[in-house]
Design an enzyme around this catalytic site. Structure first.
Site, PDB file in Angstrom:
ATOM      1  CG  ASP A 152      -1.988   0.957   1.285  1.00 23.81           C
ATOM      2  OD1 ASP A 152      -2.418   1.370   0.194  1.00 23.81           O
ATOM      3  OD2 ASP A 152      -2.459   1.313   2.389  1.00 23.81           O
ATOM      4  CG  HIS A 159      -5.106   7.534   4.161  1.00 23.49           C
ATOM      5  ND1 HIS A 159      -3.900   7.888   3.596  1.00 23.49           N
ATOM      6  CD2 HIS A 159      -5.631   6.593   3.341  1.00 23.49           C
ATOM      7  CE1 HIS A 159      -3.701   7.189   2.485  1.00 23.49           C
ATOM      8  NE2 HIS A 159      -4.755   6.405   2.294  1.00 23.49           N
ATOM      9  N   GLY A 160      -7.782   7.768   7.631  1.00 20.61           N
ATOM     10  CA  GLY A 160      -8.018   7.977   9.061  1.00 20.61           C
ATOM     11  C   GLY A 160      -9.487   8.166   9.409  1.00 20.61           C
ATOM     12  CG  HIS A 218      -6.271   4.785  -1.689  1.00 21.68           C
ATOM     13  ND1 HIS A 218      -5.164   4.358  -1.010  1.00 21.68           N
ATOM     14  CD2 HIS A 218      -6.203   4.223  -2.920  1.00 21.68           C
ATOM     15  CE1 HIS A 218      -4.447   3.581  -1.788  1.00 21.68           C
ATOM     16  NE2 HIS A 218      -5.050   3.483  -2.969  1.00 21.68           N
ATOM     17  N   GLY A 219      -9.044   5.602   1.381  1.00 16.25           N
ATOM     18  CA  GLY A 219      -9.726   6.336   2.452  1.00 16.25           C
ATOM     19  C   GLY A 219     -11.190   5.967   2.539  1.00 16.25           C
TER      20      GLY A 219
HETATM   21  P1  13P Z   1      -9.084   4.367   5.700  1.00 13.12           P
HETATM   22  O1  13P Z   1      -8.229   5.171   6.642  1.00 13.12           O
HETATM   23  O2  13P Z   1     -10.328   5.115   5.331  1.00 13.12           O
HETATM   24  O3  13P Z   1      -9.388   3.024   6.241  1.00 13.12           O
HETATM   25  O4  13P Z   1      -8.268   4.199   4.330  1.00 13.12           O
HETATM   26  C1  13P Z   1      -7.251   3.233   4.217  1.00 13.12           C
HETATM   27  C2  13P Z   1      -6.471   3.390   2.965  1.00 13.12           C
HETATM   28  O5  13P Z   1      -6.820   4.096   2.031  1.00 13.12           O
HETATM   29  C3  13P Z   1      -5.217   2.633   2.893  1.00 13.12           C
HETATM   30  O6  13P Z   1      -4.493   2.912   1.724  1.00 13.12           O
HETATM   31  O1  G3H Z   2      -2.790   4.374   3.840  1.00 17.37           O
HETATM   32  C1  G3H Z   2      -3.100   4.371   5.005  1.00 17.37           C
HETATM   33  C2  G3H Z   2      -3.268   3.121   5.761  1.00 17.37           C
HETATM   34  O2  G3H Z   2      -4.280   3.312   6.706  1.00 17.37           O
HETATM   35  C3  G3H Z   2      -1.979   2.643   6.371  1.00 17.37           C
HETATM   36  O3  G3H Z   2      -1.615   3.478   7.409  1.00 17.37           O
HETATM   37  O4  G3H Z   2       0.806   4.081   7.263  1.00 17.37           O
HETATM   38  O5  G3H Z   2      -0.401   4.020   9.454  1.00 17.37           O
HETATM   39  O6  G3H Z   2       0.163   1.891   8.238  1.00 17.37           O
HETATM   40  P1  G3H Z   2      -0.177   3.361   8.123  1.00 17.37           P
HETATM   41 ZN    ZN Z   3      -4.607   4.865   0.950  1.00 13.52          ZN
END
Ligand code: 13P
Ligand code: G3H
Ligand code: ZN
Length: 345
Positions: free
Chosen positions: A83, A192-193, A226-227
């Site tokens: 990822d 994200h998050g 994503h996200g």
């Molecule tokens: P979330 O934080 O919404 O779960 O997204 C995860 C993500 O896009 C990882 O690449």
């Molecule tokens: O891309 C975001 C994912 O939630 C992974 O997060 O970098 O904290 O492992 P991380």
């Molecule tokens: Zn992502």
């Protein structure tokens, strides 16, 4: 079954009109939770690890846990995906360590926070495609930048700034033609998050119309959201109930993801929802049994809570019931089948 290139899962999903959740992992219990959910629903699986996850676990642990999952569940096809790779070197090291799929996130420079130029993105992604396809490994690229937190793969853009970095559909056509990626991650206003939206999102902040337009122009390209955690209110509530602090927040509604799946989205990234489920379950044990100190007594419930989220997403995205229908292929068998597929299926 050995680990499979992600491409075969995406192709099957496209042929049968469903989406695949891609869950992030950092430890054994998270892999076990996903596999238990996959067995319960007969789902093909994408398990992904970020750079941070690779640093936390070490690739040798990660690879062998993934191989254990494949050995224990020979009827479930599993792709092991990197990822948010930030450079050619990161992607190559993942390929050398057993990943069957890599994301080159050239939407940001190698620092993982500065929005990159289109030419830089095309150039670095094309190099990764060449290296990966030579080994039958799948490649996801990204065009446009996510909003929100600066987390090593986010620029820390405000919601307003993020709107200026949504994926441009015309550029997407050029990007796919020049890079020959297998899948394209798009920016549509998510981040994200846990803190994505301050209220249930409407089309001005979660711009699903961008996906519709990209799918219209690139009907054969596998799109990635994503996200895409939904940030369920009940998971926030459990954390609060047992002493945690979660501010008011909203995620990406499952029905919007389903709308995406109708418009070419084949991979849906979910990490935060599982983090919330795990945290709530552990807090509950700690609050109710103050003398508990056996990790199995709180990691077990955490694993169960994550499994429940995974089952719900696998069913909602439509991947349930498909594991047994996919013919397994090894990366080595994909080499001749490699270039130019995203635009030409
Ligand atoms: P979330 O934080 O919404 O779960 O997204 C995860 C993500 O896009 C990882 O690449
Ligand atoms: O891309 C975001 C994912 O939630 C992974 O997060 O970098 O904290 O492992 P991380
Ligand atoms: Zn992502």
């Amino acid at each position: 079954m050995s680990l499979v290139p992600m491409r075969i899962l995406l192709d099957h999903a496209a042929e049968n009109d469903y989406g695949l959740a891609a869950f992030n992992v950092n430890n054994m219990e998270q892999i076990q939770a996903i596999m238990a959910a996959a067995v319960a629903t007969d789902s093909p699986v994408i398990i992904q690890a970020s750079r941070g996850a690779r640093e936390y676990t070490n690739d040798a642990y990660l690879r062998n846990l993934m191989l254990a999952a494949a050995e224990l569940h020979p009827n479930i096809p599993i792709a092991m995906h990197l990822d948010h790779g930030n450079s050619l070197a990161t992607c190559v090291s993942a390929i050398e360590n057993g990943f069957t799929s890599v994301m080159m996130d050239g939407s940001l420079e190698a620092d993982g926070k500065t929005p990159a130029s289109f030419d830089y993105n095309v150039d670095v992604t094309r190099k990764v495609v060449d290296a990966a396809h030579a080994k039958g490994v799948t490649v996801e690229g990204e065009l446009g930048c996510l909003g929100g937190i600066e987390d090593g793969h986010g620029a820390g853009l405000s919601a307003e700034e993020a709107m200026k970095h949504l994926t441009d559909p015309a550029q997407a056509e050029e990007f796919v033609a020049r890079t020959e990626v297998d899948a394209l991650a798009v920016a549509i206003g998510t981040s994200h998050g846990a803190y994505k939206f301050t209220k249930k999102p409407t089309g001005d902040v979660l711009v699903m119309s961008v996906i519709e337009e990209i799918h219209r122009r690139l009907p054969n390209t596998h799109l990635v959201m994503h996200g895409s955690s939904s940030v369920p209110q009940e998971l926030l509530e459990i954390i609060r109930q047992y002493g945690g602090e979660m501010k008011e927040t909203y995620g990406v509604p499952v029905e919007e993801i389903q709308r995406g799946i109708k418009n070419g989205v084949r991979k849906v990234n979910v990490d935060t929802d599982n983090r919330l489920a795990i945290t709530g379950a552990i807090r509950k044990v700690f609050a109710e049994k103050k003398g508990e100190f056996d990790p199995r007594k709180y990691l077990g419930p955490a694993r169960d809570a994550m499994k429940k989220v995974c089952v719900e997403r696998m069913v909602a995205f439509g991947q349930a019931g498909h594991a047994g229908k996919i013919k397994p292929v090894k990366c080595s068998e994909m080499v001749s089948h490699s270039s130019g597929l995203a635009g030409q299926r």
